[in-house]
Design a protein around this motif. Structure first.
Motif, mmCIF file in Angstrom:
data_model
loop_
_atom_site.group_PDB
_atom_site.id
_atom_site.type_symbol
_atom_site.label_atom_id
_atom_site.label_comp_id
_atom_site.label_asym_id
_atom_site.label_seq_id
_atom_site.Cartn_x
_atom_site.Cartn_y
_atom_site.Cartn_z
ATOM 1 N N MET A 1 0.756 -1.005 0.129
ATOM 2 C CA MET A 1 0.197 -0.127 0.089
ATOM 3 C C MET A 1 0.847 1.279 0.076
ATOM 4 N N ALA A 2 0.648 2.149 -1.069
ATOM 5 C CA ALA A 2 1.256 3.339 -0.950
ATOM 6 C C ALA A 2 1.008 4.468 -0.187
ATOM 7 N N VAL A 3 -0.087 4.436 0.435
ATOM 8 C CA VAL A 3 -0.612 5.269 1.209
ATOM 9 C C VAL A 3 0.290 5.331 2.777
ATOM 10 N N GLN A 4 1.092 6.478 2.918
ATOM 11 C CA GLN A 4 1.726 6.492 4.289
ATOM 12 C C GLN A 4 1.698 7.962 4.631
ATOM 13 N N PHE A 5 0.963 7.900 5.902
ATOM 14 C CA PHE A 5 0.882 9.493 6.409
ATOM 15 C C PHE A 5 1.874 9.944 7.133
ATOM 16 N N GLN A 6 2.309 10.965 6.857
ATOM 17 C CA GLN A 6 3.376 11.948 7.540
ATOM 18 C C GLN A 6 2.697 12.713 8.801
ATOM 19 N N ASP A 9 0.171 15.486 7.668
ATOM 20 C CA ASP A 9 -1.095 14.836 7.286
ATOM 21 C C ASP A 9 -1.884 14.444 8.283
ATOM 22 N N PHE B 99 2.251 17.905 2.022
ATOM 23 C CA PHE B 99 1.088 17.079 2.587
ATOM 24 C C PHE B 99 1.104 15.965 1.313
ATOM 25 N N GLN B 100 0.428 14.726 1.666
ATOM 26 C CA GLN B 100 0.359 13.695 0.691
ATOM 27 C C GLN B 100 -0.748 13.822 -0.131
ATOM 28 N N THR B 103 -4.290 13.365 1.710
ATOM 29 C CA THR B 103 -4.778 14.705 2.618
ATOM 30 C C THR B 103 -5.216 15.775 1.548
#
Lengths: 125, 164
Positions: A1-6, A9, B99-100, B103
Motif C-alpha cells: 500500500m502506497a498510502v503512508q501518512f506523515q 497529514d 502533504f500527501q 490529504t
C-alpha cells in the motif's frame, strides 16, 4: 500500500476531523427540538407558513405552474413531487426538527421547519 | 511530454465518463448533494502528473460539458463554485509540499462541498442551509479520502506511461 501518512497529514486530517465531529455534535444537540410549522420560501420570498399539526398537501405554484407539492403528514413535511430533473428534494427524508430544510434548487423552493409561537398566528390567517 | 493534446483530450474524456457514471449511481444519504466525486480522481492525478494549468482547464471544461450533457444550468453553477474552490485549495496545499495526495484529496472534497453550499445558500437566499454543513463536510471528508486512495494508486501506475 502506497498510502503512508506523515506527521503533517495526520495533524491536518486529525484537526479537521475533530472540528467536523465537534460541529456535528453541537448541531445535533442544537437542532433536537421538534418544530411546529413549516415555512416555505420561493426565491427568498415568503410563500406561506403551514402548521405541522394539520395534515395537508401544499401545492407550490410558480407562475402558472405547480412546481412542487409538499405534504404534511404525521407532523412531518416531505416533498411529494417536483418538476425539476434531478428530484433531489424528493429523495430527501421528511423533516420535522427545527431548522431542518428541504431545498429544491432549480425552483429555488425552500421548506424550512420553524418553532412554536409564530405557527399559531399563521394557522389562523 | 509528447502528444500533449491527445493526452489532455483523453483526460477530458475520462473526466466526462466519471461524471456520467456518477450520474447513474443513485447515491442518496438523506442529505442533498452528497456525491462520490469520481471526477476528482482525474483532477488530482492531473495536478500531480501533468500540471496545475492543465488540470484546471480540464476540470472547468468537464464541469461545463457534463452540465450541458447530464445536468442543467443550476448544476453547472453548483459544480463550478465547488470545483473552483476545491481546485484552488488543493493547489495551495500542494504548493506547500508538506502533504500527501490523500490529504489534499480530502481537503478538496471538503472544500468542494463548502463551495456548493455557499452557492446554494446564495441562490435560494436562505442561510439555514448551513444546518447541513457538518454532515456535508464529513461526507466530503470520507469521499475525499476514498478518492485520494484511488488517486495515489493511479498516479503510481500512470507514472511510467505519462512520462515517456
Amino acid at each position: 500500500m502506497a498510502v503512508q501518512f506523515q506527521k503533517n497529514d495526520k495533524l491536518l486530517l486529525g484537526t479537521v476531523l475533530l472540528v467536523l465531529l465537534a460541529g456535528m455534535a453541537w448541531f445535533s444537540f442544537l437542532g433536537r427540538e421538534t418544530g411546529a410549522s413549516v415555512k416555505v420560501t420561493v426565491n427568498g420570498q415568503l410563500y406561506g407558513t403551514y402548521s405541522l399539526k394539520q395534515d395537508q398537501e401544499i401545492k407550490i405554484i410558480i407562475g402558472e405552474k405547480v412546481t412542487n407539492v409538499l405534504r404534511i403528514q404525521d407532523q412531518k413535511a416531505d416533498m411529494l413531487t417536483a418538476d425539476c430533473p434531478d428530484k433531489l428534494c424528493m429523495h430527501q427524508k421528511a423533516i420535522y426538527r427545527q431548522n431542518e430544510t428541504i431545498v429544491c434548487l432549480p425552483n429555488k423552493v425552500v421548506a424550512e421547519i420553524i418553532g412554536g409561537e409564530e405557527a399559531e398566528l399563521d394557522s389562523i390567517t | 511530454m509528447k502528444r500533449k493534446t491527445a493526452y489532455l483530450g483523453m483526460f477530458l474524456a475520462l473526466a466526462l465518463i466519471c461524471s456520467y457514471v456518477e450520474s447513474l449511481i443513485p447515491f442518496y444519504f438523506g442529505i442533498p448533494g452528497v456525491k462520490l466525486g469520481l471526477t476528482n480522481i482525474v483532477v488530482v492525478v492531473m495536478l500531480y502528473e501533468i500540471g496545475a494549468k492543465e488540470a484546471f482547464c480540464i476540470s472547468m471544461l468537464r464541469i461545463l460539458l457534463a452540465g450541458f450533457l447530464f445536468g442543467n444550468p443550476f448544476s453547472i453553477l453548483y459544480s463550478l463554485s465547488g470545483g473552483l474552490l476545491s481546485f484552488f485549495v488543493m493547489l495551495a496545499l500542494k504548493h506547500t509540499k508538506k502533504f500527501q495526495i490523500v490529504t489534499i484529496s480530502v481537503m478538496g472534497g471538503i472544500f468542494h462541498n463548502i463551495g456548493q453550499l455557499c452557492a446554494a445558500s446564495v441562490v435560494v437566499e436562505n442561510y439555514n442551509l448551513f444546518y447541513y454543513a457538518p454532515m456535508l463536510l464529513i461526507a466530503g471528508f470520507i469521499t475525499g479520502f476514498l478518492i485520494g486512495i484511488l488517486a495515489v494508486e493511479m498516479t503510481a501506475r500512470l507514472k511510467g506511461l505519462l512520462h515517456k
